[in-house]
Design a protein around this motif. Structure first.
Motif, short mmCIF file in Angstrom:
data_model
loop_
_atom_site.label_atom_id
_atom_site.label_comp_id
_atom_site.label_asym_id
_atom_site.label_seq_id
_atom_site.Cartn_x
_atom_site.Cartn_y
_atom_site.Cartn_z
N THR A 149 0.82 -1.20 0.00
CA THR A 149 0.00 0.00 0.00
C THR A 149 0.86 1.25 0.00
OG1 THR A 149 -1.80 -1.12 1.17
CG2 THR A 149 -1.76 1.27 1.29
N PHE A 150 1.96 1.25 0.77
CA PHE A 150 2.76 2.45 0.96
C PHE A 150 4.17 2.28 0.42
CE2 PHE A 150 -0.37 2.46 4.47
CZ PHE A 150 -1.01 3.66 4.20
N SER A 151 4.72 3.36 -0.05
CA SER A 151 6.06 3.31 -0.67
C SER A 151 7.16 3.08 0.35
CB SER A 151 6.34 4.61 -1.43
OG SER A 151 6.41 5.71 -0.54
N ASN A 152 6.89 3.36 1.63
CA ASN A 152 7.94 3.19 2.65
C ASN A 152 7.91 1.82 3.31
OD1 ASN A 152 5.52 3.81 3.96
ND2 ASN A 152 6.52 4.79 5.69
N THR A 153 7.08 0.91 2.80
CA THR A 153 7.03 -0.45 3.35
C THR A 153 8.22 -1.25 2.83
OG1 THR A 153 4.63 -0.40 3.35
CG2 THR A 153 5.65 -2.56 3.55
N LEU A 166 9.33 -4.88 2.34
CA LEU A 166 8.87 -6.25 2.31
C LEU A 166 9.44 -6.92 1.06
CD1 LEU A 166 7.07 -8.06 4.09
CD2 LEU A 166 5.16 -7.53 2.56
N ARG A 167 10.00 -8.07 1.23
CA ARG A 167 10.64 -8.80 0.14
C ARG A 167 9.69 -8.93 -1.06
NH1 ARG A 167 14.87 -12.70 -0.08
NH2 ARG A 167 14.54 -14.38 -1.60
N HIS A 168 10.21 -8.63 -2.24
CA HIS A 168 9.49 -8.74 -3.51
C HIS A 168 8.32 -7.76 -3.62
CE1 HIS A 168 11.03 -13.15 -3.55
NE2 HIS A 168 11.84 -12.38 -4.24
N GLY A 169 8.26 -6.76 -2.73
CA GLY A 169 7.12 -5.85 -2.74
C GLY A 169 7.12 -4.88 -3.90
N ARG A 170 5.92 -4.59 -4.38
CA ARG A 170 5.71 -3.54 -5.38
C ARG A 170 4.50 -2.72 -4.93
NH1 ARG A 170 4.15 -7.58 -10.25
NH2 ARG A 170 5.60 -8.87 -9.06
N VAL A 171 4.55 -1.42 -5.12
CA VAL A 171 3.46 -0.55 -4.67
C VAL A 171 2.27 -0.70 -5.61
CG1 VAL A 171 2.73 1.82 -4.29
CG2 VAL A 171 5.01 1.11 -3.59
N VAL A 172 1.12 -1.06 -5.03
CA VAL A 172 -0.12 -1.13 -5.80
C VAL A 172 -1.18 -0.21 -5.21
CG1 VAL A 172 0.31 -3.51 -6.50
CG2 VAL A 172 -1.01 -3.08 -4.44
N GLY A 173 -0.95 0.29 -4.00
CA GLY A 173 -1.97 1.08 -3.33
C GLY A 173 -2.96 0.20 -2.59
N SER A 220 9.72 -7.78 -9.01
CA SER A 220 9.76 -6.36 -9.33
C SER A 220 10.78 -5.67 -8.46
CB SER A 220 8.38 -5.73 -9.07
OG SER A 220 7.43 -6.26 -9.96
N PRO A 221 11.30 -4.53 -8.93
CA PRO A 221 12.20 -3.75 -8.07
C PRO A 221 11.47 -3.32 -6.82
CG PRO A 221 12.20 -2.95 -10.36
CD PRO A 221 11.09 -3.94 -10.24
N SER A 222 12.21 -3.06 -5.76
CA SER A 222 11.61 -2.61 -4.51
C SER A 222 10.97 -1.27 -4.72
CB SER A 222 12.69 -2.49 -3.42
OG SER A 222 13.51 -1.40 -3.71
N PRO A 223 9.96 -0.92 -3.92
CA PRO A 223 9.27 0.35 -4.10
C PRO A 223 10.18 1.54 -3.94
CG PRO A 223 8.64 -0.69 -2.03
CD PRO A 223 9.43 -1.70 -2.82
N SER A 224 11.30 1.38 -3.26
CA SER A 224 12.19 2.52 -3.07
C SER A 224 12.94 2.87 -4.34
CB SER A 224 13.19 2.22 -1.95
OG SER A 224 13.96 1.08 -2.29
#
Length: 402
Positions: free
Chosen positions: A145-149, A151-158, A381-385
């Protein structure tokens, strides 16, 4: 027909996004079947059947925090919940398991791994929970949900939002919102809410400060929660509601908000572009402060500690903001700049991506377990950062606060 198992619940913060994805998935594929795994005690026991989905239940198993008799019983009870979930997966030919956190998520993740069923994760909070941290090692399909999370393999979806929030045009719906709550169209509206259970400290401070806020030219729409002892008020311009089942119209009528910073509330406010004062719930692991980080950093909200949100703070800080209409307008634009209205679409796409690589059901039904849950899924996917979501800026109701 494809069958999906969505796991999670307990609070509306978990159930609402789960149902938003279920609705979107079945809209896209009318032949799809969505089952929901939850507990008989959670909010899902009421909301899921109301929405027309079948609820499968397992026992509510809080993770033990200290060594006692309950902790000694936990491993056996957890293993039984996993076995029960495995039976559900095999009996219903489930192709993908989506977990959103809550008591049902961890057994679902383990059962999915044991049956070779692809796993999809959605993390609502900026600070992920234990079950989702575990699941992130079992799959590459992880939505944040948030860009500052982190978490392994995470991508921002909202955040997957309810349709009425996702499509809300505040300007067009304002007159309907004002009429719904009996508000004066010539005075700005301050919305105050702590979720369906209410927020005692916010409620008490605003209730004591209502006269000062009204004297400053504002009217207050105060959703106190079903458990609050604050009743109707005779003060002109101070409207008290025990609950609100049309938060879309409450948002449309409002110009500014005071609330907790649960994930659902933060995402709804940023999606519809409402500026706010956010008061994180002071108990827990601090996730509410993290939830607010993006919108506070963008200048769309002001963060104040629960202990600091007093009558003096309202008098010297909040009223100063409410008197500055130019600042409020600027904050509204900044809040909207970090919002997402397409979280349901993005999470649905993630679920469908996972289904593409699903092991044939006949093999899973025989009990074969794959060594990698997403062996055929695309690379992470690349990390949200490093790769922020390209979602257009813009818009689900929260009920999780105390």
């Amino acid at each position: 027909m494809s069958t999906y198992l969505f796991a999670g619940g307990g609070t509306a913060g978990h159930v609402n996004p789960l149902l938003a994805v279920a609705d979107r998935l079945t809209e896209r594929d009318p032949e799809a079947r969505v089952l929901v795994l939850g507990t008989a005690e959670g909010l899902e026991s009421r909301l899921v059947p109301m929405r027309g989905y079948e609820l499968l239940t397992i026992p509510r198993l809080p993770f033990p925090r200290r060594l006692d008799a309950r902790a000694l019983r936990f491993p056996g009870r957890f293993a039984a919940a996993v076995r029960r979930t495995e039976r559900f997966i095999r009996e219903h030919d489930v192709e993908v398991v989506l977990g959103v956190g809550g008591y049902a998520a961890a057994p679902a993740y383990i059962a999915a791994k044991r049956t070779g069923t692809p796993i999809v994760v959605h993390e609502q909070n900026a600070k992920p929970g234990l079950a989702n941290r575990l699941a992130a090692f079992l799959t590459r399909h992880v939505g944040l949900t948030f860009s500052n999370t982190r978490l392994r393999h995470g991508r921002v979806v909202g955040m997957p939002l309810r349709r009425e929030i996702e499509t809300l045009d505040r300007r067009a719906a304002r007159a309907e919102g004002l009429a719904e709550f009996g508000l004066d169209p010539d005075r700005p509206v301050l919305l105050v809410t702590g979720g369906s259970s209410g927020a005692r400290s916010i409620n008490a401070t605003v209730n004591r400060s209502a006269t000062a806020i009204v004297d400053a030219g504002w009217q207050v729409l105060h959703v106190v929660g079903g458990k609050s002892d604050i009743g109707p008020s005779d003060l002109d311009g101070y409207h008290v509601l025990p609950y609100c089942d049309r938060m879309d119209l409450a948002y449309a009528a409002s110009d500014f908000v005071v609330s907790r910073s649960g994930a659902g509330m933060v995402c709804e406010l940023t999606a519809v572009g409402l500026p706010s004062v956010l008061v994180p719930y002071p108990v827990g692991n601090g996730e509410q402060r993290h939830n607010a980080a993006d919108v506070v950093g963008a200048g769309g909200a002001v963060l104040v500690d629960d202990a600091a949100f007093t009558e003096d703070w309202v008098s010297f800080q909040l009223l100063g903001i409410l008197r500055d209409r130019a600042r409020i307008a600027d904050m509204a634009v900044r809040a909207g700049s970090v919002g997402h209205r397409d979280g349901a679409d993005r999470m649905t796409a993630l679920v469908q991506d996972a289904a593409v690589g699903a092991t044939p059901r006949a093999r899973r039904g025989s009990g074969e377990t794959r060594t990698a849950t997403d062996a055929t899924s695309p690379s992470p996917s690349p990390s949200p950062s490093t790769s922020p979501s390209p979602s257009p800026s813009a818009g689900t109701s929260t009920t999780e606060e105390r």
